[in-house]
Design an enzyme around this catalytic site. Structure first.
Site: not given
Length: 494
Positions: A28, A53, A132-133, A272
Site C-alpha cells: 500500500c 496499491g 504501509n507494511g 522496483y
C-alpha cells in the site's frame, strides 16, 4: 463517523490480468495533509501513489463543523475520488488516505471493512490511521486482544493498532499510538490523524519509506516524494527510522519512541516498487536504476544488437545497460498503457493470452536481431518465459535476459506480496537451471554486491553490517516473525 453510503456495499471485483500475477507487489501507500482543501489534495496524492496499491482506496477527513468523515472504495482513485459529490462529503483541513494491495488479512477480500484508513473513537477523541507494511506478530496480538474482549471489524493486521490504542493508558492520542506500536513487531510506516494533529511514524528499522513535505503554510506526509510534485509541495526530508512526527498548523515535534536499531530500508524499493521520479535516501530512484543497469552491463556483458527493456520497470536499467555496453537501446516491446485490468471476463482463452493483453513485440525492430531483455526481477518465471516466446515468435535470432536485481529466492514478511518460497524460481534452481527453464540463450542477474554498489555502497555489501533489508535475496531477515520461526528461517541481529 459518517461514511458515504456507497462504501458499505461490497463491490464486484474485476480480476487482474494474468500478467500481473507474476509480479511482486507493494502492500500500500499512505498520504496525509494538514491545510486547506485537505481531502482534495489527499486524492491527488493517492493518485500519484496508485502504483503501490490498486485494489482499494480510502480517505478520512475532519472539520470542526462536520467531525470525522470517511469514504472507502474498491478500485482506482481516479474512478471515485474525482466526483464532486464524494469530495464534498469530506470537508476539513485535515485528511489522510490509503491505497491498498492486500497481503495481510483476506487476500482479494471484497469486504469494505478491510479498506483503510481505519478509525476509532476513544475517550480522548477520534483518530484515524493508515498503515504501509506488515505487523509480523499480528496473529498473536489479535488472539490476545480478542481474549481480552476486543471485537475486530476487519481481517487485516493493521486493525490491531486501533485496539492497542484503545487499551492504552496514554494521556494523548500520540502517546497511545507510541504505546501501541511499542507492542508491535514488523515493518510499519504510518500516517494518522486526530481532530487537530497529523502524525507520521516509521518502524525502528525504517523498512518502508515515509516523507515530509511543505505546501504553503501546511504540511504533508507521503510514502513517496512523487506525490508532492503533483500537489506542488516541497520535499523537506524523510521521516527517520524510529521517528514520530506530530504536526499541527503551527509546526511539528519529533519523538523517538523506540530503542535505537540499525536502519534496514527495503532494497527492493530502489529496484522496483518506488516510482522512478521519486527521491529515496537522498538520491533519484531513476538515477539509481540507471546505475544498476550500468553495473549489470559491467558484470554480465554479452554481444548483442539491441538492449530492450521489459516495460515499464525495466526501462531505466535498460538505458544504463545500453550506455555502459554501447549497444543500441530500442523499444522492442511496447506496453498497452490502457490495460490495467481485463476489459472482459477472463475466460480460459483470454487467460491463455496472458502477457499479450499488455505487451506486444515490435517485430520490425527485433527481427533477425540478438536481443538483450532487461527486467527488474524474476519471480516465478512464468511471465519471463512468455515474453521470451513472444520475442522469438517475432523473429529474434537470440534472446538474453539481464535482471536488475539478484535472484529472488526468499519470501518477504514485511509488507510485500511474495509467493511461498517453493513458488520462487530462484529458490530451487541455480542460474544455469533457470536459463534452461526459461529457454533463453543466456541469463544473468546483478550480484548483491553490484546492487549495493549501484545504490551508493562503493565496497558492496558488508556481510556483517548490511545497510538495507535484502532478505528476499540473501535470506537474512532483520526482524524475526512467528511464521519464520515455524519455517526455521533465521533472522539477523537487530
Amino acid at each position: 463517523m459518517p461514511e458515504t453510503p456507497e462504501g458499505h456495499s461490497p463491490a464486484k471485483r474485476i480480476p487482474a490480468i494474468p500478467f500481473d500475477d507474476d509480479r511482486l507487489r507493494e502492500e500500500c501507500g499512505v498520504f496525509g495533509i494538514i491545510g486547506p482543501e485537505a481531502a482534495n489534495f489527499v486524492a491527488l496524492g493517492l493518485h500519484a501513489l496508485q502504483h503501490r496499491g490498486q485494489e482499494a482506496c480510502g480517505i478520512v477527513s475532519h472539520s470542526p463543523e462536520a467531525g470525522f468523515n470517511s469514504a472507502r472504495r474498491f478500485g482506482y482513485v481516479r474512478d471515485h475520488f474525482t466526483r464532486t459529490s464524494l469530495m464534498e462529503s469530506l470537508p476539513g483541513t485535515l485528511a489522510i488516505g490509503h491505497v491498498r494491495y492486500s497481503t495481510a488479512g483476506t487476500k482479494g477480500s471484497t469486504a469494505i471493512r478491510d479498506v483503510q484508513p481505519f478509525f476509532g473513537e476513544f475517550s480522548l477523541g477520534g483518530a484515524a490511521i493508515a498503515h504501509n507494511g506488515n505487523i509480523t506478530n499480528a496473529i498473536g496480538l489479535r488472539r490476545e486482544l480478542v481474549n481480552r474482549g476486543s471485537i475486530f471489524q476487519s481481517s487485516t493486521d493493521s486493525e490491531c493498532i486501533i485496539h492497542l490504542m484503545a487499551r492504552s493508558r496514554g494521556r494523548t492520542i500520540p502517546e497511545r499510538i507510541m504505546d501501541a506500536l511499542r507492542q508491535v513487531e514488523g515493518a510499519f510506516s504510518i500516517v494518522a490523524m486526530t481532530r487537530t494533529k497529523l502524525i507520521g511514524l516509521r518502524d525502528p528499522h525504517g523498512v518502508r519509506p515515509l516523507m515530509l513535505g511543505r505546501i504553503g503554510d501546511g504540511w504533508t506526509l507521503s510514502s513517496e516524494t512523487c506525490a508532492f510534485d503533483i500537489i506542488g509541495a516541497e520535499f523537506v526530508r524523510e521521516i527517520e527510522p524510529g521517528e514520530m512526527l506530530v504536526i499541527t498548523e503551527t509546526g511539528f515535534e519529533s519523538f523517538r519512541p523506540f530503542g535505537k536499531r540499525r536502519p534496514r530500508f527495503c532494497l527492493f524499493e530502489y529496484v522496483y516498487f518506488s516510482r522512478p521520479d521519486s527521491i529515496l535516501g537522498g538520491q533519484s530512484v531513476y538515477t539509481t536504476r540507471h546505475r544498476i543497469g550500468a553495473e549489470l552491463a559491467r558484470e554480465a556483458h554479452v554481444d548483442a544488437d539491441l538492449i530492450c527493456p521489459v516495460p515499464d520497470s525495466g526501462t531505466p536499467a535498460a538505458i544504463g545497460y545500453s550506455q555502459a555496453s554501447r549497444i543500441p537501446y530500442a523499444m522492442g516491446i511496447i506496453r498497452n498503457q490502457y490495460v490495467g485490468r481485463t476489459f472482459i471476463e477472463p475466460t480460459d482463452q483470454i487467460r491463455n493470452m496472458g502477457v499479450r493483453l499488455k505487451l506486444n513485440v515490435n517485430r520490425a525492430l527485433v527481427r533477425d536481431k540478438r536481443v538483450v531483455l532487461v527486467d527488474d526481477s524474476v519471480v516465478r518465471g512464468t511471465t519471463s518465459r512468455k515474453i521470451k516466446d513472444m520475442v522469438i515468435d517475432a523473429g529474434a535470432r537470440e534472446v538474453h535476459f539481464r535482471i536488475a536485481s539478484p535472484p529472488t529466492a526468499w519470501p518477504c514478511f514485511y509488507g510485500v506480496d511474495t509467493p511461498q518460497r517453493d513458488m520462487l524460481l530462484a529458490a530451487g534452481m541455480n542460474e544455469d537451471e533457470m536459463r534452461e527453464h526459461l529457454g533463453v540463450d543466456s541469463l544473468r542477474f546483478i550480484s548483491l554486491d553490484g546492487l549495493y554498489r549501484a545504490v551508493g555502497q562503493p565496497n558492496g555489501r558488508d556481510p556483517g553490517r548490511p545497510q538495507y533489508c535484502d532478505a528476499c535475496f540473501s535470506g537474512e531477515y532483520p526482524i524475526r516473525t512467528p511464521k519464520m520461526i515455524e519455517d526455521g528461517v533465521k533472522a539477523t541481529a537487530a
